[in-house]
Design an enzyme around this catalytic site. Structure first.
Site, PDB file in Angstrom:
ATOM      1  N   HIS A  24       0.802  -1.232   0.000  1.00  9.75           N
ATOM      2  CA  HIS A  24       0.000   0.000   0.000  1.00  9.75           C
ATOM      3  C   HIS A  24       0.839   1.288   0.000  1.00  9.75           C
ATOM      4  O   HIS A  24       0.717   2.167   0.838  1.00  9.75           O
ATOM      5  CB  HIS A  24      -1.108   0.020   1.072  1.00  9.75           C
ATOM      6  CG  HIS A  24      -0.727  -0.200   2.507  1.00  9.75           C
ATOM      7  ND1 HIS A  24       0.295   0.461   3.121  1.00  9.75           N
ATOM      8  CD2 HIS A  24      -1.293  -0.992   3.451  1.00  9.75           C
ATOM      9  CE1 HIS A  24       0.344   0.083   4.381  1.00  9.75           C
ATOM     10  NE2 HIS A  24      -0.588  -0.794   4.600  1.00  9.75           N
ATOM     11  N   HIS A  77      -4.760  -8.630  14.956  1.00 10.51           N
ATOM     12  CA  HIS A  77      -4.881  -7.481  14.056  1.00 10.51           C
ATOM     13  C   HIS A  77      -5.692  -7.901  12.827  1.00 10.51           C
ATOM     14  O   HIS A  77      -5.461  -8.977  12.271  1.00 10.51           O
ATOM     15  CB  HIS A  77      -3.473  -7.024  13.644  1.00 10.51           C
ATOM     16  CG  HIS A  77      -3.429  -5.809  12.784  1.00 10.51           C
ATOM     17  ND1 HIS A  77      -4.435  -4.881  12.725  1.00 10.51           N
ATOM     18  CD2 HIS A  77      -2.468  -5.361  11.933  1.00 10.51           C
ATOM     19  CE1 HIS A  77      -4.102  -3.917  11.887  1.00 10.51           C
ATOM     20  NE2 HIS A  77      -2.917  -4.185  11.382  1.00 10.51           N
ATOM     21  N   GLU A  79      -6.088  -6.110   9.841  1.00 10.82           N
ATOM     22  CA  GLU A  79      -5.683  -5.700   8.486  1.00 10.82           C
ATOM     23  C   GLU A  79      -5.476  -6.963   7.646  1.00 10.82           C
ATOM     24  O   GLU A  79      -5.007  -7.998   8.133  1.00 10.82           O
ATOM     25  CB  GLU A  79      -4.414  -4.834   8.514  1.00 10.82           C
ATOM     26  CG  GLU A  79      -4.158  -4.219   7.148  1.00 10.82           C
ATOM     27  CD  GLU A  79      -3.137  -3.078   7.140  1.00 10.82           C
ATOM     28  OE1 GLU A  79      -2.482  -2.826   8.168  1.00 10.82           O
ATOM     29  OE2 GLU A  79      -3.002  -2.434   6.071  1.00 10.82           O
ATOM     30  N   ASP A  81      -3.532  -8.246   5.541  1.00 11.37           N
ATOM     31  CA  ASP A  81      -2.311  -9.049   5.424  1.00 11.37           C
ATOM     32  C   ASP A  81      -2.244 -10.084   6.552  1.00 11.37           C
ATOM     33  O   ASP A  81      -1.497 -11.056   6.456  1.00 11.37           O
ATOM     34  CB  ASP A  81      -1.046  -8.169   5.398  1.00 11.37           C
ATOM     35  CG  ASP A  81      -0.998  -7.129   6.495  1.00 11.37           C
ATOM     36  OD1 ASP A  81      -2.051  -6.668   6.945  1.00 11.37           O
ATOM     37  OD2 ASP A  81       0.120  -6.769   6.909  1.00 11.37           O
ATOM     38  N   HIS A 144      -1.303  -1.220  14.779  1.00 14.69           N
ATOM     39  CA  HIS A 144      -1.340  -0.210  13.765  1.00 14.69           C
ATOM     40  C   HIS A 144      -2.738   0.301  13.441  1.00 14.69           C
ATOM     41  O   HIS A 144      -2.906   1.360  12.820  1.00 14.69           O
ATOM     42  CB  HIS A 144      -0.670  -0.859  12.526  1.00 14.69           C
ATOM     43  CG  HIS A 144      -0.854  -0.294  11.211  1.00 14.69           C
ATOM     44  ND1 HIS A 144      -1.245  -0.993  10.100  1.00 14.69           N
ATOM     45  CD2 HIS A 144      -0.685   0.977  10.806  1.00 14.69           C
ATOM     46  CE1 HIS A 144      -1.278  -0.225   9.066  1.00 14.69           C
ATOM     47  NE2 HIS A 144      -0.961   0.972   9.437  1.00 14.69           N
ATOM     48  N   ASP A 163       1.888  -6.026  14.393  1.00 10.64           N
ATOM     49  CA  ASP A 163       2.701  -5.197  13.493  1.00 10.64           C
ATOM     50  C   ASP A 163       3.928  -4.603  14.202  1.00 10.64           C
ATOM     51  O   ASP A 163       4.935  -4.280  13.555  1.00 10.64           O
ATOM     52  CB  ASP A 163       1.867  -4.031  12.936  1.00 10.64           C
ATOM     53  CG  ASP A 163       1.082  -4.413  11.692  1.00 10.64           C
ATOM     54  OD1 ASP A 163       1.416  -5.432  11.060  1.00 10.64           O
ATOM     55  OD2 ASP A 163       0.143  -3.687  11.348  1.00 10.64           O
ATOM     56  N   TYR A 191      10.289   0.375   8.345  1.00  9.19           N
ATOM     57  CA  TYR A 191       8.950  -0.042   8.764  1.00  9.19           C
ATOM     58  C   TYR A 191       8.376   0.970   9.751  1.00  9.19           C
ATOM     59  O   TYR A 191       7.226   1.412   9.628  1.00  9.19           O
ATOM     60  CB  TYR A 191       9.063  -1.428   9.408  1.00  9.19           C
ATOM     61  CG  TYR A 191       7.756  -2.087   9.736  1.00  9.19           C
ATOM     62  CD1 TYR A 191       7.175  -2.998   8.854  1.00  9.19           C
ATOM     63  CD2 TYR A 191       7.112  -1.826  10.932  1.00  9.19           C
ATOM     64  CE1 TYR A 191       5.982  -3.619   9.169  1.00  9.19           C
ATOM     65  CE2 TYR A 191       5.916  -2.435  11.245  1.00  9.19           C
ATOM     66  CZ  TYR A 191       5.359  -3.337  10.364  1.00  9.19           C
ATOM     67  OH  TYR A 191       4.164  -3.951  10.686  1.00  9.19           O
ATOM     68  N   HIS A 224       5.595  -9.523  10.934  1.00  5.61           N
ATOM     69  CA  HIS A 224       6.386  -9.378   9.700  1.00  5.61           C
ATOM     70  C   HIS A 224       7.865  -9.509  10.033  1.00  5.61           C
ATOM     71  O   HIS A 224       8.343  -8.891  11.001  1.00  5.61           O
ATOM     72  CB  HIS A 224       6.185  -7.996   9.067  1.00  5.61           C
ATOM     73  CG  HIS A 224       4.792  -7.707   8.618  1.00  5.61           C
ATOM     74  ND1 HIS A 224       4.204  -8.331   7.530  1.00  5.61           N
ATOM     75  CD2 HIS A 224       3.858  -6.848   9.090  1.00  5.61           C
ATOM     76  CE1 HIS A 224       2.973  -7.855   7.367  1.00  5.61           C
ATOM     77  NE2 HIS A 224       2.733  -6.957   8.304  1.00  5.61           N
TER      78      HIS A 224
END
Ligand code: FEO
Length: 397
Positions: A24, A77, A79, A81, A144, A163, A191, A224
């Site tokens: 993104h 989370h 989101e 991903d 996040h 995140d 990041y 990640h």
């Protein structure tokens, strides 16, 4: 990738995305990973899932560990991903409970519209026994997203951090001590600068909360990148510094140019900085991605923005980076604009207006040159560079 045991009976079961190059708007030249973790205790518990196209990697890894059904699926989370594969994973692994924060339940409903899923909502400080282990939840709103939370396992001194503390870096290695340290920290800084910088006050609160709760942490497992096991305090310390937005004696010259006049000005400003002994970087917007520029902004004290005037405004590349930067809210920076123009020359004023909106300490109204710079014009640019260099070396902003 095979599962990797990260602690006794706790496994990485995620997926590696070697090919993603744009996350993104964030450039990911070395890909990323979607980490998920499986705890084999009396209650079989999965922490997060993966991006939808990688659902088979996750399910295969879980099954490789002899698990056909989950007791708990913790959604730290929402989101996509980390939740994109949820519908398929829930269908195949049939968790008894889907554990999430209050905002997490709302976000899951808004994404997947499944009232029939067996939600269990937890809040900060709430605990959940897995058998030999007890989970403790820590809501981390806006780190996040509003739904974000982290999960802590005291018995393993393990923080599953969603995140937070992540890096976009695809590797076959899973642990921090297996990779180049400098590159690891550079990915973590990028990041932070591109994902979390605007939430820096909340990062400060998180660090204070971890201290208040007295959490003993000897491993941080983010969603990640690499897992921090060699010295988790190092990345916590880096987050402390980044969230305080501590800068060093460094200036950036970010510019775009139509016919190299603004570029000549940029080089002359760099000459002035060099004469003052200040560290600097020249970042041509045609050659540097906005997300790499943000990484450089993280610890820069002064940022000099150069743009030719085009169509009564700044170059679109400059508008792009300023819009992106403004959203990420860097604070405590010195700023100044410069640029060549032909007849109207609005770019410098427009950039200066944005710097003022971003609450930069604006050094002066900026420096404009009509068409190609003369030797006298370039001398003014050198003088500006020297002025910025002096400020960089002495200013407390
Ligand atoms: Fe990696 Fe906010 O998702």
């Amino acid at each position: 990738m095979q599962p990797v045991e990260i602690k006794k009976d706790i496994y990485w079961v995620g997926a590696i995305d070697w090919n993603i190059r744009d996350f993104h708007g964030y450039s990911t030249p070395k890909g990323t990973t979607y980490n998920a973790f499986l705890v084999k205790d009396d209650k079989i518990t999965l922490f997060d899932v993966v991006k939808k196209p990688f659902k088979d990697d996750l399910v295969q890894n879980v099954k490789r560990l002899g698990v056909e059904k989950l007791d708990y699926l913790v959604v730290n989370h929402v989101e996509m991903d980390h939740s994109g594969a949820l519908p398929e994973v829930i269908e195949v692994l049939r968790p008894e409970r889907i554990v999430c924060s209050p905002a997490g339940k709302k976000a899951l409903m808004d994404h997947y519209h499944r009232e029939d899923w067996p939600f269990e909502v937890v809040e900060t400080g709430q605990e959940l026994s897995l058998g030999k282990r007890t989970l403790q939840f820590l809501e981390t709103r806006m780190l996040h997203w509003p739904d974000s939370m982290m999960s802590y396992i005291e018995e393993d001194r393990l923080l599953i951090s969603s995140d937070g503390f992540g890096q976009h870096w695809a590797t076959s290695e899973r642990f921090d001590d297996e990779v180049n340290q400098e590159e690891l920290l550079a990915h973590a800084a990028k990041y932070y600068a591109n994902i979390l910088l605007l939430f820096s006050p909340l990062v400060q609160k998180l660090i204070a909360k971890v201290q208040e709760l007295g959490l003993q942490i000897d491993m941080i497992a983010p969603d990640h990148g690499l897992i921090w096991r060699s010295d988790p305090g190092r990345i916590i310390q880096a987050y402390n510094s980044w969230s305080l937005q501590e800068s060093r004696e460094k200036a950036l010259i970010i510019y775009d140019t139509m016919w190299q006049s603004t570029e000549k000005m940029a080089f002359a400003i760099a000459e002035g900085l060099n004469q003052e002994g200040a560290a600097f970087k020249l970042l041509n917007l045609k050659l540097n991605h906005r997300s790499d520029i943000m990484t450089e902004v993280l610890d820069a004290k002064a940022i000099v923005f150069g743009s030719s005037t085009i169509n009564n405004g700044m170059m679109p590349s400059m508008a792009d980076v300023l819009c992106y930067m403004k959203g990420l809210r860097p604070i405590g920076k010195l700023g100044v604009a410069f640029g060549s123009y032909g007849w109207s020359g609005e770019a410098v004023k427009h950039i200066t207006d944005v710097l003022t909106e971003m609450k930069f300490k604006v050094l002066n109204g900026g420096l404009r040159v009509r068409f190609a710079p003369t030797p006298e014009d370039l001398e003014k640019c050198v003088d500006l560079g020297r002025q910025i260099g002096k400020e960089v070396k002495r200013a407390k902003v």
